[in-house]
Scaffold this motif. Structure first.
Motif, PDB file in Angstrom:
ATOM      1  N   PRO A 319      11.122 -12.613  17.989  1.00 42.71           N
ATOM      2  CA  PRO A 319      11.414 -12.769  19.424  1.00 42.71           C
ATOM      3  C   PRO A 319      12.745 -13.458  19.714  1.00 42.71           C
ATOM      4  O   PRO A 319      13.304 -13.294  20.795  1.00 42.71           O
ATOM      5  N   SER A 320      13.295 -14.212  18.754  1.00 41.83           N
ATOM      6  CA  SER A 320      14.566 -14.896  19.005  1.00 41.83           C
ATOM      7  C   SER A 320      15.701 -13.897  19.242  1.00 41.83           C
ATOM      8  O   SER A 320      16.612 -14.150  20.042  1.00 41.83           O
ATOM      9  N   LYS A 321      15.643 -12.771  18.548  1.00 43.88           N
ATOM     10  CA  LYS A 321      16.679 -11.754  18.748  1.00 43.88           C
ATOM     11  C   LYS A 321      16.581 -11.148  20.141  1.00 43.88           C
ATOM     12  O   LYS A 321      17.594 -10.899  20.801  1.00 43.88           O
ATOM     13  N   LEU A 322      15.364 -10.911  20.592  1.00 39.63           N
ATOM     14  CA  LEU A 322      15.188 -10.351  21.935  1.00 39.63           C
ATOM     15  C   LEU A 322      15.546 -11.373  23.005  1.00 39.63           C
ATOM     16  O   LEU A 322      15.921 -10.996  24.117  1.00 39.63           O
ATOM     17  N   SER A 323      15.453 -12.646  22.685  1.00 45.79           N
ATOM     18  CA  SER A 323      15.908 -13.675  23.625  1.00 45.79           C
ATOM     19  C   SER A 323      17.413 -13.534  23.884  1.00 45.79           C
ATOM     20  O   SER A 323      17.882 -13.720  25.008  1.00 45.79           O
ATOM     21  N   ARG A 324      18.144 -13.214  22.837  1.00 42.77           N
ATOM     22  CA  ARG A 324      19.581 -12.973  23.013  1.00 42.77           C
ATOM     23  C   ARG A 324      19.827 -11.761  23.902  1.00 42.77           C
ATOM     24  O   ARG A 324      20.745 -11.762  24.738  1.00 42.77           O
ATOM     25  N   LEU A 325      19.012 -10.712  23.738  1.00 43.66           N
ATOM     26  CA  LEU A 325      19.171  -9.524  24.582  1.00 43.66           C
ATOM     27  C   LEU A 325      18.890  -9.865  26.041  1.00 43.66           C
ATOM     28  O   LEU A 325      19.572  -9.363  26.943  1.00 43.66           O
ATOM     29  N   LEU A 326      17.919 -10.732  26.275  1.00 43.45           N
ATOM     30  CA  LEU A 326      17.654 -11.184  27.642  1.00 43.45           C
ATOM     31  C   LEU A 326      18.840 -11.958  28.201  1.00 43.45           C
ATOM     32  O   LEU A 326      19.165 -11.854  29.390  1.00 43.45           O
ATOM     33  N   GLN A 327      19.510 -12.710  27.357  1.00 48.51           N
ATOM     34  CA  GLN A 327      20.681 -13.439  27.833  1.00 48.51           C
ATOM     35  C   GLN A 327      21.819 -12.474  28.186  1.00 48.51           C
ATOM     36  O   GLN A 327      22.578 -12.713  29.136  1.00 48.51           O
ATOM     37  N   VAL A 328      21.936 -11.375  27.420  1.00 48.06           N
ATOM     38  CA  VAL A 328      22.913 -10.336  27.775  1.00 48.06           C
ATOM     39  C   VAL A 328      22.623  -9.818  29.176  1.00 48.06           C
ATOM     40  O   VAL A 328      23.539  -9.616  29.986  1.00 48.06           O
ATOM     41  N   TYR A 329      21.336  -9.630  29.474  1.00 45.66           N
ATOM     42  CA  TYR A 329      20.939  -9.154  30.803  1.00 45.66           C
ATOM     43  C   TYR A 329      21.297 -10.175  31.883  1.00 45.66           C
ATOM     44  O   TYR A 329      21.948  -9.836  32.872  1.00 45.66           O
TER      45      TYR A 329
END
Length: 450
Positions: A319-329
């Protein structure tokens, strides 16, 4: 007064004729090349700024409706637009990089102009974007030249969008023409960008030749097979000497996007799996960095996509990688990632490794990229570029005497070697990679207006 005007995907530039030689005009802090970027407090601020501070009227009924909605939105959000709140070039990029999530930023509006499926409001808004940039460039050039510019020859690619055909080209030319007229140009003509670059190269020739001009710009790759030299130089109609054209919307931006996708997006979850073992959907990693695709950007940054991203994070094995994707959003970091990929591409032309530092993330990371990884990542757009070279030669049914390469991406030794492999016995010549098109446009403007 007349100019040659390269409204490019990566950079814009202007040239005037000084006697029989073109001269580029400084547009930003003494630099003749201004990045094709614009940044404003909000999306709506672009249209309001044109009307309020540049005295540029909206384009027709649709433009008037867009302006009214823009003013109403900014008022409702308590955004009070001030003069010079809209930035261009390096100023726009620096403003975006300071607070990516707090401003509206666009790189390369030219990439959108021939896109299919655009509704009338989008077309009107893109015209405002282009008009705003053109008005700024015209103002800067006139300040340097201390003269009013009335006429311009503007460069255009062979095809703005490969899939849209001639309808896409007509749509793009219509937007450019209307934007230029609103920006204050009284008379506008267009010339193919590779032809313009060829006109500049032709000025140096002492004998007639058949030359393949390969223009690899930020947004498109265009090839023209042209007969040129002293016998052709004074002709006002060059149609008979243009043996063939080929062109598609694939350029330096695509190299950056593919490199970002293959080498940077794995840190954001690309290639990872959900706890169920299912692969994460590829589009969620492609769309944020597809900065030249209107629908991809709209899809990723849509409000309803936030729920999908949060669901993916809950389902993710990492999930830490997807947290970065959320920050991109949340912080609109797509442009930032593509810029990092561009830095890597440039550095890896001469170096074996590059460390891409992603400092805007809450957990700042560094990704090492090797030259071989970069070459593998850009193989798809590179192959499309090389097919265009082959196509132009096949259509012209003539072997060129020389290949003249221009455009910012033509500096890449990887691309130059690839072109040389297609025509191994033909010399490859490089000129002013950024300025050849602009200089050639000024030469053609002299033919049209002098």
């Amino acid at each position: 007064m007349y100019i040659g005007f390269d409204y490019g995907t990566a950079n814009c530039s202007v040239a005037v004729m000084q006697g029989d030689q073109p001269e580029l005009v400084a547009l930003e802090k003494g630099n003749p090349y201004i990045p094709s970027t614009i940044c404003a407090p909000t999306r709506e601020s672009v249209s309001e700024d044109l009307f309020r501070f540049r005295d540029i009227q909206p384009s027709g009924d649709i433009g008037e409706r867009l302006l009214r909605r823009s003013i109403a939105f900014n008022k409702e959000e308590d955004i009070r637009l001030e003069q010079d709140d809209v930035h261009y070039g390096e100023g726009a990029l620096n403003t975006y990089l300071q607070e990516p999530g707090e401003v509206y930023y666009v790189k390369s509006p030219k990439s959108f102009l021939g896109a299919s499926g655009l509704h009338e409001n989008q077309l009107s808004f893109f015209e405002d974007l282009v008009c705003s940039m053109m008005a700024n460039i015209k103002h800067q050039a006139e300040s340097q030249l201390e003269q009013t510019i009335h006429q311009a020859v503007i460069g255009r690619p062979i095809n703005f969008h490969g899939r849209g055909g001639e309808a896409a080209n007509k749509q793009a030319i219509s937007i450019l023409s209307s934007a230029a007229k609103r920006a204050g140009f009284q008379d506008v003509q267009f010339q193919y960008e590779p032809v313009a670059a060829g006109l500049e190269y032709e000025a140096s020739l002492t004998k007639d030749m058949t030359v393949l001009v390969v223009d690899i710009g930020g947004g498109t790759t265009d090839c023209s097979l042209i007969q040129m030299g002293p016998s052709y130089r004074t002709l006002s109609d060059r149609s008979a000497s243009l043996l063939s054209h080929s062109g598609q919307r694939v350029g330096g931006n695509d190299l950056d996007i593919y490199l970002a996708f293959k080498r940077l997006m794995p840190a954001f979850g690309l290639g990872s799996k959900a706890t169920s073992g299912i692969d994460m959907p590829i589009t969620q990693f492609w769309n944020p960095i597809a900065i030249n695709n209107v629908e991809a950007q709209k899809s990723f940054y849509a409000r309803q996509n936030l729920a999908d991203l949060k669901t993916l994070q809950k389902m993710a094995q990492d999930p830490s990688k997807l947290s970065r994707l959320l920050q991109v959003y949340f912080d609109t970091l797509g442009h930032h990632l593509v810029r990092k990929a561009e830095e890597a591409k440039i550095a890896l032309s001469d170096n074996q490794h590059f460390a891409a530092k992603l400092a805007h993330l809450s957990d700042a990371i560094e990704i090492d990229i090797s030259q071989s990884q970069m070459i593998e990542a850009i193989d798809s757009p590179k192959s499309k570029m090389i097919e265009l070279v082959k196509e132009a030669v096949q259509r012209g049914q003539t072997q060129p005497d020389a290949i003249f390469m221009t455009g910012g991406s033509a500096r890449s030794p990887i691309l130059r070697d690839a072109v040389q492999q297609v025509l191994p016995n033909v010399p490859v010549i490089g000129g002013n990679y950024f300025g050849s098109v602009t200089a050639g446009l000024a030469r053609w403007a002299q033919t049209c207006y002098a």
